[in-house]
Design an enzyme around this catalytic site. Structure first.
Site, PDB file in Angstrom:
ATOM      1  N   ARG A 108       0.879  -1.188   0.000  1.00  0.00           N
ATOM      2  CA  ARG A 108       0.000   0.000   0.000  1.00  0.00           C
ATOM      3  C   ARG A 108       0.902   1.220   0.000  1.00  0.00           C
ATOM      4  NH1 ARG A 108      -5.236   1.540   3.613  1.00  0.00           N
ATOM      5  NH2 ARG A 108      -6.119   0.198   2.011  1.00  0.00           N
ATOM      6  N   HIS A 135      -7.631   1.114  -6.259  1.00  0.00           N
ATOM      7  CA  HIS A 135      -7.826   0.238  -5.096  1.00  0.00           C
ATOM      8  C   HIS A 135      -8.553  -1.036  -5.554  1.00  0.00           C
ATOM      9  CE1 HIS A 135      -7.956  -1.028  -1.068  1.00  0.00           C
ATOM     10  NE2 HIS A 135      -8.757  -0.142  -0.525  1.00  0.00           N
ATOM     11  N   GLN A 138     -10.375  -3.544  -3.071  1.00  0.00           N
ATOM     12  CA  GLN A 138     -11.639  -3.039  -2.527  1.00  0.00           C
ATOM     13  C   GLN A 138     -12.797  -3.343  -3.477  1.00  0.00           C
ATOM     14  OE1 GLN A 138     -12.328  -1.324   0.508  1.00  0.00           O
ATOM     15  NE2 GLN A 138     -14.375  -1.893  -0.182  1.00  0.00           N
ATOM     16  N   ASP A 223     -17.258   7.754  -0.711  1.00  0.00           N
ATOM     17  CA  ASP A 223     -15.997   7.514   0.000  1.00  0.00           C
ATOM     18  C   ASP A 223     -15.621   8.820   0.686  1.00  0.00           C
ATOM     19  OD1 ASP A 223     -13.545   6.481   0.853  1.00  0.00           O
ATOM     20  OD2 ASP A 223     -12.584   6.578  -1.115  1.00  0.00           O
ATOM     21  N   CYS A 262     -16.328   2.056   1.202  1.00  0.00           N
ATOM     22  CA  CYS A 262     -15.170   1.195   1.478  1.00  0.00           C
ATOM     23  C   CYS A 262     -14.703   1.302   2.923  1.00  0.00           C
ATOM     24  CB  CYS A 262     -14.038   1.512   0.514  1.00  0.00           C
ATOM     25  SG  CYS A 262     -13.336   3.171   0.718  1.00  0.00           S
ATOM     26  N   ARG A 290     -13.811  -8.175   2.097  1.00  0.00           N
ATOM     27  CA  ARG A 290     -12.393  -7.945   1.780  1.00  0.00           C
ATOM     28  C   ARG A 290     -11.600  -9.237   2.019  1.00  0.00           C
ATOM     29  NH1 ARG A 290     -10.232  -2.872   1.810  1.00  0.00           N
ATOM     30  NH2 ARG A 290      -8.447  -3.973   0.924  1.00  0.00           N
TER      31      ARG A 290
HETATM   32  N1   CP Z   1     -11.182   0.139   2.742  1.00  0.00           N
HETATM   33  C1   CP Z   1      -9.904   0.036   3.131  1.00  0.00           C
HETATM   34  O1   CP Z   1      -8.997  -0.180   2.330  1.00  0.00           O
HETATM   35  O2   CP Z   1      -9.705   0.156   4.477  1.00  0.00           O
HETATM   36  P1   CP Z   1      -8.301   0.311   5.213  1.00  0.00           P
HETATM   37  O3   CP Z   1      -7.733   1.639   4.840  1.00  0.00           O
HETATM   38  O4   CP Z   1      -8.642   0.215   6.673  1.00  0.00           O
HETATM   39  O5   CP Z   1      -7.383  -0.796   4.772  1.00  0.00           O
HETATM   40  N1  NVA Z   2      -9.926   7.004  -1.008  1.00  0.00           N
HETATM   41  C1  NVA Z   2      -9.489   6.550   0.288  1.00  0.00           C
HETATM   42  C2  NVA Z   2      -9.754   5.084   0.459  1.00  0.00           C
HETATM   43  C3  NVA Z   2      -9.366   4.533   1.796  1.00  0.00           C
HETATM   44  C4  NVA Z   2      -9.565   3.051   1.903  1.00  0.00           C
HETATM   45  C5  NVA Z   2      -8.021   6.872   0.471  1.00  0.00           C
HETATM   46  O1  NVA Z   2      -7.252   6.702  -0.484  1.00  0.00           O
HETATM   47  O2  NVA Z   2      -7.645   7.298   1.565  1.00  0.00           O
END
Ligand code: CP
Ligand code: NVA
Length: 306
Positions: A108, A135, A138, A223, A262, A290
């Protein structure tokens, strides 16, 4: 050929369909079991997944950890800041070194080019656990949740409200692959890029008002308005306010429309409490999925399905 999962297109429509089928089958097969019990066939016994986090995470971190364990493997979870990566060792060298220790890498990070560089130099599958651009994991869980709610993907209309961000980009990509429509309502200056819209292969469009987007929608998605790495700007929050998902907006969608997010959520910003905690919200199933969807992603990466 090593199977990397950097974006949904890497698997293609057949791969995605196979993963979704596998996720639902395996989920049903272990219903009611303790979470730590290994699946009966332990398909990834002996495999180790390394995870690197350059951004915070709850769901991705824990669901991937439990995913590899339920498949019979083990995990190593690292924050980039405590690795040599955090003090300048290159992604390429990190990829080469980790490939000698583990069987797959999930990362990530911010710049999508970093996951591409990781994949270019790794001798094992690399999985995108979120970048500023996309993502995909997700959206696997989102699609699974939609299917489990009894809706078919072809012909479905998904309405997106708010920021034209990484999660929207992956939903649009899924639309192009799985033949459903996405209508995104985003304020000026926060709309998805033309390249992101093009991922939908004609199935995605951007509109100016929330009402237009949700009209007749089967699924309503939003989101956070401020993604990780973005500055907390009052001007952005103000621009987003007309795109908040509330009960009046949900009432414009189909009567059986479902709400997805998400998470993490900000009640009172992108969505009201009444909607996210209301009867049309499937967010807890979405979050649980997930785990199930990522087990399928891991199996796909190792050539076991698709
Ligand atoms: N939705 C999601 O990716 O959550 P986290 O940031 O907690 O991993
Ligand atoms: N769009 C958000 C998603 C988090 C899971 C971010 O990138 O922070």
């Amino acid at each position: 050929m090593i199977r990397h999962f950097l974006n949904l297109t890497d698997a293609g429509p057949d791969g995605l369909a196979a993963m979704l089928d596998d996720a639902m089958t395996r989920k049903a097969a272990r219903a009611g079991w303790p979470k730590g019990r290994i699946d009966a066939d332990a398909p990834l016994a002996g495999h180790v997944l390394a995870m690197i986090f350059e951004k915070n995470s709850t769901r991705t971190r824990v669901s991937f950890d439990m995913a590899i364990r339920q498949l019979g493997g083990t995990s190593i979870v690292m924050d980039a800041g405590s690795m040599q990566l955090g003090r300048g060792e290159s992604i390429a060298d990190t990829a080469r070194v980790l490939s000698g220790y583990v069987d797959a890498i999930m990362i990530r990070t911010d710049d999508h080019a970093k996951v591409e560089e990781m994949a270019a130099h790794a001798g094992v599958p690399v999985i995108n656990g979120l970048t500023d651009a996309s993502h995909p994991c997700q959206i696997m869980a989102d699609l699974q949740t939609i299917l489990e709610s009894g809706k078919a993907l072809p012909g479905l209309k998904i309405a997106w409200l708010g920021d034209g961000n990484n999660v929207l980009a992956s939903i649009i990509e899924a639309a192009g692959l799985m033949h459903f429509d996405v209508v995104a309502a985003c304020p000026q200056g926060y709309q998805p890029t033309e390249a992101d819209v093009a991922l939908g292969r004609g199935r995605a469009r951007v509109v100016g008002t929330a009402a237009e987007a949700v009209e007749g929608a089967d699924v309503v998605v939003t989101d956070t308005w401020i993604s990780m790495g973005q500055a907390h700007a009052e001007t952005k929050l103000a621009a987003m306010m007309p795109f908040q998902v509330d009960e009046a907006l949900m009432a414009r969608a189909k009567p059986d429309a479902t709400f997805l997010h998400c998470l993490p959520a900000h009640r009172g910003e992108e969505v009201t409490e009444a909607v996210i905690d209301g009867p049309q919200s499937l967010i807890w199933a979405e979050a649980e999925n997930r785990l199930h969807a990522q087990k399928a992603v891991l199996r796909w990466c190792f050539g076991q399905i698709g």
